[in-house]
Design a protein around this motif. Structure first.
Motif, PDB file in Angstrom:
ATOM      1  N   VAL A 141     -48.668   6.161   4.720  1.00 19.59           N
ATOM      2  CA  VAL A 141     -49.520   5.028   5.097  1.00 19.59           C
ATOM      3  C   VAL A 141     -49.368   3.859   4.123  1.00 19.59           C
ATOM      4  N   ILE A 142     -49.295   4.158   2.819  1.00 20.00           N
ATOM      5  CA  ILE A 142     -49.215   3.097   1.806  1.00 20.00           C
ATOM      6  C   ILE A 142     -48.009   2.171   2.009  1.00 20.00           C
ATOM      7  N   PRO A 143     -46.794   2.698   2.271  1.00 12.98           N
ATOM      8  CA  PRO A 143     -45.662   1.785   2.507  1.00 12.98           C
ATOM      9  C   PRO A 143     -45.899   0.840   3.680  1.00 12.98           C
ATOM     10  N   GLY A 161     -38.264   4.291  -4.169  1.00  9.33           N
ATOM     11  CA  GLY A 161     -39.113   4.768  -5.266  1.00  9.33           C
ATOM     12  C   GLY A 161     -40.070   5.861  -4.812  1.00  9.33           C
ATOM     13  N   ILE A 162     -40.702   5.659  -3.661  1.00  9.56           N
ATOM     14  CA  ILE A 162     -41.622   6.660  -3.113  1.00  9.56           C
ATOM     15  C   ILE A 162     -40.877   7.958  -2.809  1.00  9.56           C
ATOM     16  N   SER A 163     -39.662   7.830  -2.278  1.00 13.43           N
ATOM     17  CA  SER A 163     -38.867   9.010  -1.919  1.00 13.43           C
ATOM     18  C   SER A 163     -38.562   9.870  -3.144  1.00 13.43           C
ATOM     19  N   VAL A 164     -38.212   9.232  -4.242  1.00 14.78           N
ATOM     20  CA  VAL A 164     -37.921   9.969  -5.479  1.00 14.78           C
ATOM     21  C   VAL A 164     -39.172  10.718  -5.952  1.00 14.78           C
ATOM     22  N   ILE A 165     -40.319  10.036  -5.908  1.00 24.64           N
ATOM     23  CA  ILE A 165     -41.585  10.666  -6.324  1.00 24.64           C
ATOM     24  C   ILE A 165     -41.917  11.854  -5.430  1.00 24.64           C
ATOM     25  N   LEU A 166     -41.737  11.690  -4.117  1.00 23.67           N
ATOM     26  CA  LEU A 166     -42.035  12.770  -3.176  1.00 23.67           C
ATOM     27  C   LEU A 166     -41.170  13.998  -3.438  1.00 23.67           C
ATOM     28  N   VAL A 290     -35.031  12.366   1.547  1.00 24.11           N
ATOM     29  CA  VAL A 290     -33.576  12.533   1.466  1.00 24.11           C
ATOM     30  C   VAL A 290     -32.872  11.594   2.443  1.00 24.11           C
ATOM     31  N   LEU A 291     -33.440  11.439   3.644  1.00 24.49           N
ATOM     32  CA  LEU A 291     -32.847  10.539   4.636  1.00 24.49           C
ATOM     33  C   LEU A 291     -32.920   9.080   4.177  1.00 24.49           C
ATOM     34  N   VAL A 292     -34.037   8.707   3.543  1.00 22.05           N
ATOM     35  CA  VAL A 292     -34.159   7.345   3.001  1.00 22.05           C
ATOM     36  C   VAL A 292     -33.078   7.105   1.950  1.00 22.05           C
ATOM     37  N   LEU A 293     -32.899   8.057   1.036  1.00 22.25           N
ATOM     38  CA  LEU A 293     -31.891   7.922  -0.013  1.00 22.25           C
ATOM     39  C   LEU A 293     -30.475   7.943   0.572  1.00 22.25           C
ATOM     40  N   ALA A 294     -30.261   8.773   1.607  1.00 20.66           N
ATOM     41  CA  ALA A 294     -28.936   8.839   2.235  1.00 20.66           C
ATOM     42  C   ALA A 294     -28.581   7.523   2.920  1.00 20.66           C
ATOM     43  N   SER A 295     -29.590   6.835   3.444  1.00 27.84           N
ATOM     44  CA  SER A 295     -29.330   5.588   4.169  1.00 27.84           C
ATOM     45  C   SER A 295     -28.795   4.484   3.260  1.00 27.84           C
ATOM     46  N   ILE A 296     -28.928   4.658   1.943  1.00 32.08           N
ATOM     47  CA  ILE A 296     -28.356   3.684   0.997  1.00 32.08           C
ATOM     48  C   ILE A 296     -26.859   3.539   1.238  1.00 32.08           C
TER      49      ILE A 296
END
Length: 352
Positions: A141-143, A161-166, A290-296
């Motif tokens: 929700v926060i993003p 950043g959120i993905s790494v924390i999660l 992981v999908l967010v980071l992969a999309s880089i």
């Protein structure tokens, strides 16, 4: 049932390969791919049931969720590579809804038809409730809220950043449950009641080998399945949102669906709940990041920003699951209530 699955695999895999080579009609191939994945998922569930007997309900449930979500991750990865961001985000939403409402609802309902009252570890339920609130109500929700005041580049950086924390918190949660506090919080009933006397159908090595082979087969079929989405959506009048939330989620999570229901029918509710809730947490705190980071590394980046209907549906599912499961026991009517919520949301996404 498993003989039927074996027949579906024996027919479905060769037809999947032939259909790709000979370019058979897309709608027909969509059906073949989907049924083949469901059959493979059935064998993955059978293998994880054997592993659960060897390792115990927590690790067994975690392995089931991990290999079940491997199917989801593979499908989402190829969809992400194809630039289908809407389908990927919708499939993540569908996984959360499918696990918390469809899987848990069916498990409670089917198990409740056989047993008037079923119990599971109340301490695990309360621990998971806190993680569910964090993963969905905070990290999802926060993003969306902050994205209203950010540009696209900043939103994606924030999502990374959120993905790494999660991911870090998810690993810490596993360390907490499986290492530092393993066995500390026990329910009044024996965990995995009747579990110790049961003999596994397959040895641990054979079960793991079957899991790996089934996952590889699913990877091949999933890549082909993704390429049918656009044409199938046009043929049936389905939106990308509906395909992701309902179709991809059901096909991708077939392993958990089958295993959790079987466990509930055998009154192994600790494993059934661990599969449903553990899979949800893994999707929200590991697969999505992981999908967010992969999309880089892809042409189109995927921020962790969902649509308003997706967010409201996920938040509602989390709150309903927490309210019903926090007492550590359930019955068929509670299962029917959860299923009713899933049907209402499914109809809503169909008309969007």
């Amino acid at each position: 049932m498993y003989k039927i699955f074996l027949l579906m695999i024996a027919v479905g895999l060769p037809m999947s390969i032939l259909g790709n080579v000979l370019h058979w009609p897309v709608v027909m191939m969509f059906i073949i791919f989907s049924l083949t994945i469901v059959a493979l998922a059935g064998y993955m569930g059978r293998a994880t049931e054997s592993i659960a007997i060897h390792t115990g309900p927590r690790i067994g449930g975690l392995i089931n969720a991990t290999f079940g979500n491997a199917v989801e991750l593979i499908i989402a990865f190829f969809a992400l590579k194809a630039g289908l961001i809407t389908v990927v985000l919708a499939s993540l939403t569908g996984s959360v809804l499918g696990n918390l409402l469809l899987v848990m609802g069916l498990s409670f309902f089917v198990g409740g038809l056989k047993f008037k009252r079923q119990k599971f570890n109340v301490f695990d339920a309360r621990h998971n409730s806190g993680l569910l609130v964090f993963a969905v109500l905070v990290a999802f929700v926060i993003p969306e809220v902050f994205a209203q005041e950010m540009g696209d580049r900043d939103t994606f950086t924030f999502s990374v950043g959120i993905s790494v924390i999660l991911i870090l918190l998810y690993l810490a949660a596993l360390f907490f449950k499986l290492v530092t506090h393993r066995g500390v919080y026990q329910s009044d009933h024996a965990e995995g009641s009747g579990h110790e006397d049961e003999v596994a159908e397959w040895g641990k090595g054979k079960a793991i080998l079957i899991l790996l082979l089934a996952t590889l087969a699913v990877a091949y079929v999933s890549e082909s399945l993704v390429h049918t989405f656009e044409e199938v959506g046009e043929a049936f009048g389905w939106s990308e949102l509906f395909i992701g939330v309902i179709i991809v989620a059901i096909v991708g999570n077939a392993a958990e669906h089958a295993s959790a229901i079987i466990m509930a029918y055998k009154n192994k509710m600790d494993i059934a709940v661990e599969i449903a809730v553990g899979s949800t947490l893994q999707i929200a705190m590991f697969v999505a990041p992981v999908l967010v980071l992969a999309s880089i590394f892809f042409e189109t980046q995927m921020p962790l920003v969902f649509t308003l209907p997706e967010l409201i549906a996920m938040v509602t599912a989390v709150l309903l699951a927490i309210v019903i499961s926090n007492d550590g026991e359930t019955n068929w009517f509670e299962g029917a209530t959860i299923l009713a919520a899933y049907l209402i949301m499914g109809i809503g996404f169909f008309f969007l």
